[in-house]
Design a protein around this motif. Structure first.
Motif, PDB file in Angstrom:
ATOM      1  N   GLY A  57       0.826  -1.211   0.000  1.00 53.06           N
ATOM      2  CA  GLY A  57       0.000   0.000   0.000  1.00 53.06           C
ATOM      3  C   GLY A  57       0.853   1.250   0.000  1.00 53.06           C
ATOM      4  N   ALA A  58       0.544   2.165   0.905  1.00 49.63           N
ATOM      5  CA  ALA A  58       1.276   3.435   0.998  1.00 49.63           C
ATOM      6  C   ALA A  58       2.591   3.276   1.754  1.00 49.63           C
ATOM      7  N   GLY A  59       2.866   2.068   2.256  1.00 51.65           N
ATOM      8  CA  GLY A  59       4.114   1.836   2.971  1.00 51.65           C
ATOM      9  C   GLY A  59       4.059   2.230   4.429  1.00 51.65           C
ATOM     10  N   ASP A  60       2.858   2.404   4.962  1.00 50.10           N
ATOM     11  CA  ASP A  60       2.691   2.794   6.367  1.00 50.10           C
ATOM     12  C   ASP A  60       2.729   1.556   7.258  1.00 50.10           C
ATOM     13  N   HIS A  61       3.850   0.873   7.243  1.00 48.15           N
ATOM     14  CA  HIS A  61       4.013  -0.343   8.042  1.00 48.15           C
ATOM     15  C   HIS A  61       5.487  -0.493   8.395  1.00 48.15           C
ATOM     16  N   MET A  62       5.776  -1.436   9.274  1.00 49.81           N
ATOM     17  CA  MET A  62       7.167  -1.691   9.645  1.00 49.81           C
ATOM     18  C   MET A  62       7.965  -2.044   8.378  1.00 49.81           C
ATOM     19  N   ALA A  63       9.129  -1.449   8.250  1.00 52.50           N
ATOM     20  CA  ALA A  63       9.961  -1.718   7.073  1.00 52.50           C
ATOM     21  C   ALA A  63      10.255  -3.208   6.966  1.00 52.50           C
ATOM     22  N   GLN A  64      10.144  -3.728   5.730  1.00 50.06           N
ATOM     23  CA  GLN A  64      10.371  -5.146   5.492  1.00 50.06           C
ATOM     24  C   GLN A  64      11.277  -5.293   4.276  1.00 50.06           C
ATOM     25  N   PHE A  65      12.289  -6.164   4.410  1.00 46.50           N
ATOM     26  CA  PHE A  65      13.240  -6.404   3.332  1.00 46.50           C
ATOM     27  C   PHE A  65      13.382  -7.896   3.096  1.00 46.50           C
ATOM     28  N   ASP A  66      13.500  -8.275   1.845  1.00 44.25           N
ATOM     29  CA  ASP A  66      13.713  -9.664   1.459  1.00 44.25           C
ATOM     30  C   ASP A  66      15.163  -9.784   0.997  1.00 44.25           C
ATOM     31  N   GLU A  67      15.971 -10.551   1.742  1.00 44.30           N
ATOM     32  CA  GLU A  67      17.365 -10.782   1.386  1.00 44.30           C
ATOM     33  C   GLU A  67      17.464 -12.164   0.747  1.00 44.30           C
ATOM     34  N   GLN A  68      17.824 -12.208  -0.516  1.00 40.84           N
ATOM     35  CA  GLN A  68      17.910 -13.464  -1.250  1.00 40.84           C
ATOM     36  C   GLN A  68      19.369 -13.774  -1.565  1.00 40.84           C
ATOM     37  N   LEU A  69      19.762 -15.021  -1.379  1.00 35.94           N
ATOM     38  CA  LEU A  69      21.096 -15.464  -1.765  1.00 35.94           C
ATOM     39  C   LEU A  69      20.979 -16.152  -3.110  1.00 35.94           C
ATOM     40  N   ARG A  70      21.747 -15.678  -4.074  1.00 36.47           N
ATOM     41  CA  ARG A  70      21.680 -16.199  -5.435  1.00 36.47           C
ATOM     42  C   ARG A  70      23.028 -16.767  -5.847  1.00 36.47           C
ATOM     43  N   LEU A  71      23.004 -17.915  -6.500  1.00 31.84           N
ATOM     44  CA  LEU A  71      24.204 -18.538  -7.046  1.00 31.84           C
ATOM     45  C   LEU A  71      24.422 -17.976  -8.442  1.00 31.84           C
ATOM     46  N   ILE A  72      25.613 -17.425  -8.671  1.00 30.43           N
ATOM     47  CA  ILE A  72      25.935 -16.750  -9.924  1.00 30.43           C
ATOM     48  C   ILE A  72      27.203 -17.371 -10.528  1.00 30.43           C
ATOM     49  N   SER A  73      27.158 -17.656 -11.814  1.00 29.96           N
ATOM     50  CA  SER A  73      28.330 -18.136 -12.549  1.00 29.96           C
ATOM     51  C   SER A  73      28.874 -16.981 -13.392  1.00 29.96           C
ATOM     52  N   ALA A  74      30.161 -16.658 -13.213  1.00 29.81           N
ATOM     53  CA  ALA A  74      30.751 -15.526 -13.930  1.00 29.81           C
ATOM     54  C   ALA A  74      32.261 -15.709 -14.042  1.00 29.81           C
ATOM     55  N   ASN A  75      32.876 -14.921 -14.913  1.00 29.42           N
ATOM     56  CA  ASN A  75      34.324 -14.977 -15.107  1.00 29.42           C
ATOM     57  C   ASN A  75      35.087 -14.260 -13.998  1.00 29.42           C
ATOM     58  N   ASN A  76      34.448 -13.258 -13.375  1.00 30.51           N
ATOM     59  CA  ASN A  76      35.120 -12.489 -12.323  1.00 30.51           C
ATOM     60  C   ASN A  76      34.076 -11.831 -11.429  1.00 30.51           C
TER      61      ASN A  76
END
Length: 117
Positions: free
Chosen positions: A15-34
């Protein structure tokens, strides 16, 4: 190619964001050269996977991408390798332990843990 674990963080806004702050922290597996390429890939995932929907009250609920604040290279992929670690400092240690025990018990009772002998 090398494997990395990236933390992708979203803010959940209802909604308008009038609530306790909430964050979703996701761990992602990434394949890369560096590390730079891994961060760029994780950042792109974060942007692409932002989404919004209407809840039962017809309020807009958004997963808004914040950033990729952590990135760790993995030496190798092997059974039991530590992917991520974070030290918690709860106000009530007993409540924290009880919550973890409850979550573990719920996992053990779910259908995919059933063993057919």
């Amino acid at each position: 190619m090398q494997w990395f674990v990236a933390k992708v963080v979203y803010q959940v806004i209802c909604g308008a964001g009038d609530h306790m702050a909430q964050f979703d922290e996701q761990l992602r597996l990434i394949s890369a050269n560096n590390k730079q390429e891994a961060w760029l890939k994780a950042n792109e995932i974060g942007k692409q996977e932002q989404y919004a929907f209407k809840n039962q009250k017809q309020e807009l609920v958004e997963w808004r991408f914040i950033n990729v604040p952590e990135l760790q290279a993995l030496a190798e992929l092997s059974d039991g390798i530590e992917l991520y670690s974070r030290v918690e400092e709860p106000h009530d240690a007993n409540s924290y332990v009880a919550l973890q025990q409850m979550k573990a018990a719920q996992l053990q009772t779910q259908k995919y843990f059933e063993v057919n002998l």
